[in-house]
Scaffold this active site. Structure first.
Site, PDB file in Angstrom:
ATOM      1  N   CYS A   3      13.571  -1.512  -8.777  1.00 15.13           N
ATOM      2  CA  CYS A   3      13.047  -1.626  -7.415  1.00 15.13           C
ATOM      3  C   CYS A   3      12.078  -2.797  -7.287  1.00 15.13           C
ATOM      4  O   CYS A   3      12.103  -3.522  -6.283  1.00 15.13           O
ATOM      5  CB  CYS A   3      12.340  -0.327  -7.025  1.00 15.13           C
ATOM      6  SG  CYS A   3      11.578  -0.364  -5.378  1.00 15.13           S
TER       7      CYS A   3
ATOM      8  N   MET B  60       0.834  -1.207   0.000  1.00 15.91           N
ATOM      9  CA  MET B  60       0.000   0.000   0.000  1.00 15.91           C
ATOM     10  C   MET B  60       0.866   1.253   0.000  1.00 15.91           C
ATOM     11  O   MET B  60       1.946   1.272   0.583  1.00 15.91           O
ATOM     12  CB  MET B  60      -0.928   0.012   1.214  1.00 15.91           C
ATOM     13  CG  MET B  60      -1.900  -1.155   1.274  1.00 15.91           C
ATOM     14  SD  MET B  60      -3.017  -1.039   2.688  1.00 15.91           S
ATOM     15  CE  MET B  60      -4.029   0.386   2.201  1.00 15.91           C
ATOM     16  N   SER B  61       0.361   2.285  -0.679  1.00 12.98           N
ATOM     17  CA  SER B  61       1.035   3.581  -0.687  1.00 12.98           C
ATOM     18  C   SER B  61       0.137   4.679  -0.136  1.00 12.98           C
ATOM     19  O   SER B  61       0.576   5.819   0.001  1.00 12.98           O
ATOM     20  CB  SER B  61       1.431   3.944  -2.117  1.00 12.98           C
ATOM     21  OG  SER B  61       0.263   4.131  -2.910  1.00 12.98           O
ATOM     22  N   GLY B  62      -1.115   4.326   0.144  1.00 13.77           N
ATOM     23  CA  GLY B  62      -2.090   5.334   0.540  1.00 13.77           C
ATOM     24  C   GLY B  62      -2.800   5.954  -0.635  1.00 13.77           C
ATOM     25  O   GLY B  62      -3.715   6.759  -0.463  1.00 13.77           O
ATOM     26  N   GLY B  63      -2.399   5.574  -1.857  1.00  9.45           N
ATOM     27  CA  GLY B  63      -3.045   6.088  -3.058  1.00  9.45           C
ATOM     28  C   GLY B  63      -4.316   5.338  -3.384  1.00  9.45           C
ATOM     29  O   GLY B  63      -4.646   4.308  -2.773  1.00  9.45           O
ATOM     30  N   VAL B  64      -5.016   5.830  -4.394  1.00 10.65           N
ATOM     31  CA  VAL B  64      -6.330   5.280  -4.715  1.00 10.65           C
ATOM     32  C   VAL B  64      -6.234   3.857  -5.252  1.00 10.65           C
ATOM     33  O   VAL B  64      -7.096   3.013  -4.951  1.00 10.65           O
ATOM     34  CB  VAL B  64      -7.076   6.207  -5.711  1.00 10.65           C
ATOM     35  CG1 VAL B  64      -6.371   6.273  -7.055  1.00 10.65           C
ATOM     36  CG2 VAL B  64      -8.522   5.783  -5.885  1.00 10.65           C
ATOM     37  N   ASP B  65      -5.210   3.547  -6.027  1.00 13.60           N
ATOM     38  CA  ASP B  65      -5.136   2.225  -6.659  1.00 13.60           C
ATOM     39  C   ASP B  65      -4.956   1.111  -5.634  1.00 13.60           C
ATOM     40  O   ASP B  65      -5.716   0.135  -5.618  1.00 13.60           O
ATOM     41  CB  ASP B  65      -4.018   2.201  -7.694  1.00 13.60           C
ATOM     42  CG  ASP B  65      -4.291   3.088  -8.888  1.00 13.60           C
ATOM     43  OD1 ASP B  65      -5.473   3.246  -9.240  1.00 13.60           O
ATOM     44  OD2 ASP B  65      -3.338   3.645  -9.454  1.00 13.60           O
ATOM     45  N   SER B  66      -3.940   1.235  -4.778  1.00 14.71           N
ATOM     46  CA  SER B  66      -3.711   0.164  -3.807  1.00 14.71           C
ATOM     47  C   SER B  66      -4.824   0.106  -2.771  1.00 14.71           C
ATOM     48  O   SER B  66      -5.170  -0.981  -2.284  1.00 14.71           O
ATOM     49  CB  SER B  66      -2.347   0.337  -3.128  1.00 14.71           C
ATOM     50  OG  SER B  66      -2.250   1.565  -2.439  1.00 14.71           O
TER      51      SER B  66
ATOM     52  N   CYS C 211       9.500   8.565  -6.903  1.00 13.04           N
ATOM     53  CA  CYS C 211       9.008   8.658  -5.526  1.00 13.04           C
ATOM     54  C   CYS C 211      10.029   9.222  -4.555  1.00 13.04           C
ATOM     55  O   CYS C 211       9.657   9.882  -3.581  1.00 13.04           O
ATOM     56  CB  CYS C 211       8.517   7.291  -5.050  1.00 13.04           C
ATOM     57  SG  CYS C 211       9.825   6.037  -4.879  1.00 13.04           S
TER      58      CYS C 211
ATOM     59  N   GLY D 219      -1.312  -2.724  -6.463  1.00 17.61           N
ATOM     60  CA  GLY D 219      -2.298  -1.954  -7.209  1.00 17.61           C
ATOM     61  C   GLY D 219      -1.869  -1.640  -8.625  1.00 17.61           C
ATOM     62  O   GLY D 219      -2.341  -0.660  -9.215  1.00 17.61           O
TER      63      GLY D 219
END
Length: 348
Positions: free
Chosen positions: A99, A17-23, A196, A123
């Site tokens: 990465c 998770m990144s906190g973004g909408v996709d994940s 990032c 995501g």
């Protein structure tokens, strides 16, 4: 072909998770599929504290546990240092591609094993296909506009066998609408467009602040004449037209960054190549990529182009392609499946 293998209800899955909408929406889709979901956010560098906070917020809203994983040393070794070295050598690296297999998905897989999770997820807009030969391969998603299969081409078989890609069947607009329905704070957050670990996009300042000294040199006109010094090879990439800072009286672009640090310029119409040479080849099963005809993408946003691969690193295009940049990857496709790829070493 889909984003799921054959799973049992309540299989455990660990999603990055990144906190973004996709994940975040990917968590919801997995829950709807019957998975027992746990989240993991990776702190790659000090620039990722915001992502950690956003992931905590999403995990709380979706009622899942969140693990914070530290990858700063591995990220520095496998991604940041090679990124800086590549730019200093006049190449244009894609750090996400390196990465993914060496840091992100490796860390997720290791944590999943520790937690007893059979699967990992992300995501990314892509799918996983299991062939008749039992080989797991990345496949293009339903959304051609969001296709991220290119970024995953170096993932090895032990990762691909565990990987679930729940967004492979969806369009981005649908994902955003789901996020709104779930009242997620990230529903309308803009997509990240920068690397990032360099959120302000100033690659040169980042590289130089770390003590690297990019090559200096001169701009060379199409006829070989000297047009004056440039600002350092870290400021330029093959195909670049804007920001050159020269007054040549006609439009010019970067044709090549030469080993001595000089930058060869060319005029419009001279930016195409019919052959490239690749190194650092990778395939889903770890074997060599077979010689033959493929579609290939020479950068993440490029349209796939027909090509012939000779089995020894050379790719030939029946129709010339624009500005293949050393350091970027060329990724091969057949029937919507990622067959492998390599890093562009030279445009011929």
């Amino acid at each position: 072909m889909n984003g799921f293998n054959t799973f049992e209800k309540q299989d455990k899955v660990l999603i990055g998770m990144s906190g973004g909408v996709d994940s975040s929406v990917a968590v919801h889709i997995l829950q709807e599929q019957g998975f027992a979901v746990q989240g993991a956010v990776i702190r790659f560098s000090p620039a990722h504290e915001g992502a950690v906070a956003a992931a905590r917020e999403s995990a709380e809203a979706l009622h899942i546990p969140l693990h914070v994983l530290d990858a700063e040393q591995a990220f520095e070794t496998h991604v940041v240092q090679p990124f800086c070295e590549s730019y200093c050598a006049g190449r244009t690296p894609n750090p996400c591609i390196m990465c993914n297999p060496l840091v992100k998905f490796r860390l997720l897989a290791d944590k999943a094993d520790e937690l007893g999770c059979a699967y990992i997820a992300s995501g990314h807009y892509a799918r996983i296909d299991v062939g008749a030969d039992g080989i797991h391969r990345v496949a293009v998603p339903a959304s051609a506009a969001r296709d991220q299969s290119y970024m995953l081409y170096r993932l090895p078989q032990d990762i691909l066998r565990k990987l679930v890609l729940p967004l492979g069947e969806f369009e981005k607009d649908t994902i955003r609408e789901m996020a709104r329905d779930l009242h997620l704070a990230c529903a309308d957050a803009p997509d990240s467009m920068e690397i990032c670990f360099i959120p302000d996009g100033d690659y040169s300042a980042f590289i130089r602040a770390r003590g690297f000294t990019p090559k200096s040199g001169r701009f060379l006109a199409p006829d070989g004449s000297d047009l004056g010094p440039h600002a350092g090879v870290d400021h330029y990439t093959v195909g670049q037209r804007k920001g050159l800072g020269i007054a040549a009286g006609r439009p010019l672009f970067v044709k090549a960054i030469l080993p001595d640090g000089n930058i060869q310029l060319a005029e419009t119409g001279q930016e195409y190549n019919t052959q490239i040479r690749l190194t650092r080849m990778a395939t889903p099963d770890g074997g060599p990529l077979a010689a033959g005809d493929y579609l290939v993408k020479i950068r993440s946003a490029a349209r796939p182009a027909p090509c012939r691969y000779d089995g020894c690193g050379y790719v030939t295009f029946p129709q010339p392609v624009r500005a293949p940049a050393p350091g970027q990857s060329a990724v091969f496709y057949k029937d919507g499946l990622v067959c492998g790829g390599g890093v562009i070493d030279e445009a011929l």
